[in-house]
Scaffold this motif. Sequence first.
Motif, PDB file in Angstrom:
ATOM      1  N   UNK A  74       0.827  -1.203   0.000  1.00 15.03           N
ATOM      2  CA  UNK A  74       0.000   0.000   0.000  1.00 15.03           C
ATOM      3  C   UNK A  74       0.866   1.260   0.000  1.00 15.03           C
ATOM      4  N   UNK A  75       1.885   1.309   0.846  1.00 11.51           N
ATOM      5  CA  UNK A  75       2.702   2.528   0.919  1.00 11.51           C
ATOM      6  C   UNK A  75       3.478   2.759  -0.374  1.00 11.51           C
ATOM      7  N   UNK A  76       4.007   1.703  -0.989  1.00 11.93           N
ATOM      8  CA  UNK A  76       4.742   1.911  -2.243  1.00 11.93           C
ATOM      9  C   UNK A  76       3.788   2.295  -3.368  1.00 11.93           C
ATOM     10  N   UNK A  77       2.602   1.710  -3.385  1.00 15.24           N
ATOM     11  CA  UNK A  77       1.604   2.062  -4.399  1.00 15.24           C
ATOM     12  C   UNK A  77       1.208   3.542  -4.260  1.00 15.24           C
ATOM     13  N   UNK A  78       0.933   3.980  -3.027  1.00 15.65           N
ATOM     14  CA  UNK A  78       0.595   5.388  -2.808  1.00 15.65           C
ATOM     15  C   UNK A  78       1.783   6.295  -3.098  1.00 15.65           C
ATOM     16  N   UNK A  79       2.982   5.818  -2.805  1.00 15.11           N
ATOM     17  CA  UNK A  79       4.190   6.583  -3.114  1.00 15.11           C
ATOM     18  C   UNK A  79       4.335   6.789  -4.623  1.00 15.11           C
TER      19      UNK A  79
END
Length: 185
Positions: A74-79
Amino acid sequence: MQNEKYLKKTAELYDKISSIHHDKYQLWVEQALFTWQWWLSVLLTVLPWVLWIIFRRKESAFRVLLSGFFVTIISSWLDFIGISLGTWHYNYDVLPLLPSFSPWDFSTLPVLAMFMIQIKPKVNPFLKGALYGVISAFIGEPFFSWLDLYTPEQWKPYYSFPVFVAIYLGAHWLSERKGFEKVAE
């Protein structure tokens, strides 16, 4: 014929993107690789996982790792989205091949969430989510910015706070699932 115009324009844009990636790679090799910021980024990528391996609760490691992988995805996708929209960028990538910042998305955020899930597991997850949000948004982001590893363009830490709380709550929810069974034939 609309399709041909689209394909031609897409190919032109891809060539520009490819050229920019090549230029960024050259800049990284010449000016970022092996700097103190690069070494710090490598340390921040590796050290949290070493600490996790040493201090994890072995009996629940796989369950908590699932939560950590959720945070990573999730964090890499949002990043990726934030970088694509021009809201922030990173200056000293460990590897210039990923648009995200690996110490943050692949190490610091998931390992912090995993430790918080396993430490004091009976504490209210909303309270722990708020603490995770405060640490990530109001300490982590300014710290990385202060070190010039992260440059917010159109982003403030208080935008990140509810996102980090939601990410933690999702990770916590996953860690509580009871439906883990062996794969049947």
